[in-house]
Enzyme design. Structure first.
Site, PDB file in Angstrom:
ATOM      1  N   HIS A   1       0.963  -1.021  -0.117  1.00 34.77           N
ATOM      2  CA  HIS A   1       0.068   0.227   0.015  1.00 34.77           C
ATOM      3  C   HIS A   1       0.832   1.183  -0.041  1.00 34.77           C
ATOM      4  O   HIS A   1       1.792   1.463   0.871  1.00 34.77           O
ATOM      5  CB  HIS A   1      -0.748  -0.035   1.260  1.00 34.77           C
ATOM      6  N   ARG A   2       0.489   1.885  -1.031  1.00 31.18           N
ATOM      7  CA  ARG A   2       1.569   3.449  -1.275  1.00 31.18           C
ATOM      8  C   ARG A   2       2.834   3.044  -1.308  1.00 31.18           C
ATOM      9  O   ARG A   2       3.779   3.680  -0.521  1.00 31.18           O
ATOM     10  CB  ARG A   2       0.950   4.308  -0.050  1.00 31.18           C
TER      11      ARG A   2
ATOM     12  N   GLU B   1       0.409  -0.704  -4.773  1.00 33.94           N
ATOM     13  CA  GLU B   1      -0.571   0.390  -4.887  1.00 33.94           C
ATOM     14  C   GLU B   1       0.234   1.815  -4.715  1.00 33.94           C
ATOM     15  O   GLU B   1       0.755   1.978  -3.762  1.00 33.94           O
ATOM     16  CB  GLU B   1      -1.875   0.165  -3.912  1.00 33.94           C
TER      17      GLU B   1
ATOM     18  N   ASP C   1      -0.711   6.215  -5.458  1.00 29.15           N
ATOM     19  CA  ASP C   1      -1.990   7.072  -5.679  1.00 29.15           C
ATOM     20  C   ASP C   1      -1.634   8.500  -6.647  1.00 29.15           C
ATOM     21  O   ASP C   1      -0.325   8.640  -6.331  1.00 29.15           O
ATOM     22  CB  ASP C   1      -2.634   7.983  -4.407  1.00 29.15           C
TER      23      ASP C   1
ATOM     24  N   HIS D   1      -1.161  11.344  -2.113  1.00 29.56           N
ATOM     25  CA  HIS D   1      -2.319  10.648  -1.694  1.00 29.56           C
ATOM     26  C   HIS D   1      -3.484  11.817  -1.416  1.00 29.56           C
ATOM     27  O   HIS D   1      -4.695  11.873  -1.676  1.00 29.56           O
ATOM     28  CB  HIS D   1      -2.180  10.040  -0.434  1.00 29.56           C
TER      29      HIS D   1
ATOM     30  N   GLU E   1      -3.922   4.164  -8.407  1.00 31.75           N
ATOM     31  CA  GLU E   1      -5.190   4.589  -7.974  1.00 31.75           C
ATOM     32  C   GLU E   1      -5.363   6.026  -8.521  1.00 31.75           C
ATOM     33  O   GLU E   1      -4.448   6.956  -8.224  1.00 31.75           O
ATOM     34  CB  GLU E   1      -5.388   4.785  -6.487  1.00 31.75           C
TER      35      GLU E   1
ATOM     36  N   LYS F   1      -6.556   9.278  -8.185  1.00 34.10           N
ATOM     37  CA  LYS F   1      -7.001  10.078  -7.025  1.00 34.10           C
ATOM     38  C   LYS F   1      -6.994  11.672  -7.131  1.00 34.10           C
ATOM     39  O   LYS F   1      -6.172  12.569  -6.960  1.00 34.10           O
ATOM     40  CB  LYS F   1      -5.644  10.074  -5.815  1.00 34.10           C
TER      41      LYS F   1
ATOM     42  N   ASP G   1       0.193  -2.001   4.513  1.00 36.68           N
ATOM     43  CA  ASP G   1       1.118  -1.300   4.592  1.00 36.68           C
ATOM     44  C   ASP G   1       2.411  -2.074   4.861  1.00 36.68           C
ATOM     45  O   ASP G   1       3.568  -1.427   4.812  1.00 36.68           O
ATOM     46  CB  ASP G   1       0.887  -0.309   5.683  1.00 36.68           C
TER      47      ASP G   1
END
Ligand code: G3P
Ligand code: MG
Length: 247
Positions: free
Chosen positions: A15-16, A42, A44, A57, A117, A119, A238
């Site tokens: 995540h991120r 992933e 953003d 993000h 993603e 955003k 994460d």
């Protein structure tokens, strides 16, 4: 028939990047995810004032950089002067907000797959998705696994129209009662939803209808294993190492 990307989608997605270990959405975080064994991440993507796709993000710059104000009002040259790592720890001082291009180059070099993603700052759904697709069409390597996702239906429609071969996930928090209609209307093959709303029954319903289900943000290894045992396709975490260790 399901998109071939899903045949090889790893069950763990960073995540991120690996934002439990490094400042989110930076090149350091992407590198950390790879170092910890993640094969898919992933991140953003949003826009600067001069229409450059960058990895960030929030709408505002204050949480993850030493800058302030909305990123959509800030040109790339100014964004690039900001420190995007020091807020996390001294070790990461000097990290910058990556452009999408920098992120894609690194992801490809590391052999990772990308869940991008989209955003947008509110109201900038169409320009953001349009610019992201224009950029990717010009420089994304063909062999880089790519999965779009967005909370924003308008962004998903642009992605569908501009890059129809790239699979898309509809991001939600709750699982909407009309989730299937929404996915079908948007041509999305996957639902990406928040962990609190995932039950064994919902997983069975979504999977038996032939859709993919990704769940975020799952940091507890036991919970992650449980979701995967229920049939969730991938979890977004994460801490890719924690869950990787238990599998
Ligand atoms: O894509 C999963 C997750 O990143 C969605 O929420 O707020 O972390 O971008 P957020
Ligand atoms: Mg995200």
């Amino acid at each position: 028939m399901s998109h071939p990307l899903f045949d090889n989608l790893p069950r763990i997605i960073g995540h991120r990047g690996a934002c439990g270990h490094a400042p989110e959405n930076t090149l350091a975080s992407i590198r950390k995810a790879a170092e910890l064994g993640a094969r898919f991440i992933e991140i953003d993507v949003t826009l600067t004032s001069d229409n450059v796709a960058v990895i960030q993000h929030d709408t505002g710059l204050n949480r993850c950089t030493n800058g302030k104000g909305p990123i959509i009002l800030t040109p790339l040259e100014e964004v690039k002067k900001l420190d995007a790592g020091g807020w996390f720890s001294d070790e990461f001082k000097g990290e910058t907000v990556p452009t999408l291009r920098e992120a894609v180059d690194l992801i490809h070099e590391l052999g990772l797959g990308l869940n991008l993603e989209i955003k947008p700052s509110r109201g900038w759904q169409v320009p953001t998705a349009t610019q992201v697709c224009c950029e990717l069409a010009s420089y994304a390597p063909e062999d880089m696994p790519l999965l779009f996702s967005s909370f924003d239906p308008e962004a998903l429609v642009i992605a569908r129209d501009m890059m129809p071969d790239v699979p898309r996930g509809y991001l939600t928090e709750t699982i909407f009662p009309d989730w299937k209609k929404r996915l079908d209307d948007l041509g999305c093959e996957a639902l990406h939803c928040e962990k609190y709303f995932v039950t064994k029954e919902k997983v069975a319903e979504i999977k038996s209808a032939g859709y993919k289900l990704l769940v975020y943000t799952v940091n507890d290894p036991e919970m992650g294993k449980c979701f995967l045992d229920w049939g969730v396709d991938a979890i977004i975490t994460d801490f890719p190492d924690r869950i990787g260790n238990i599998l």
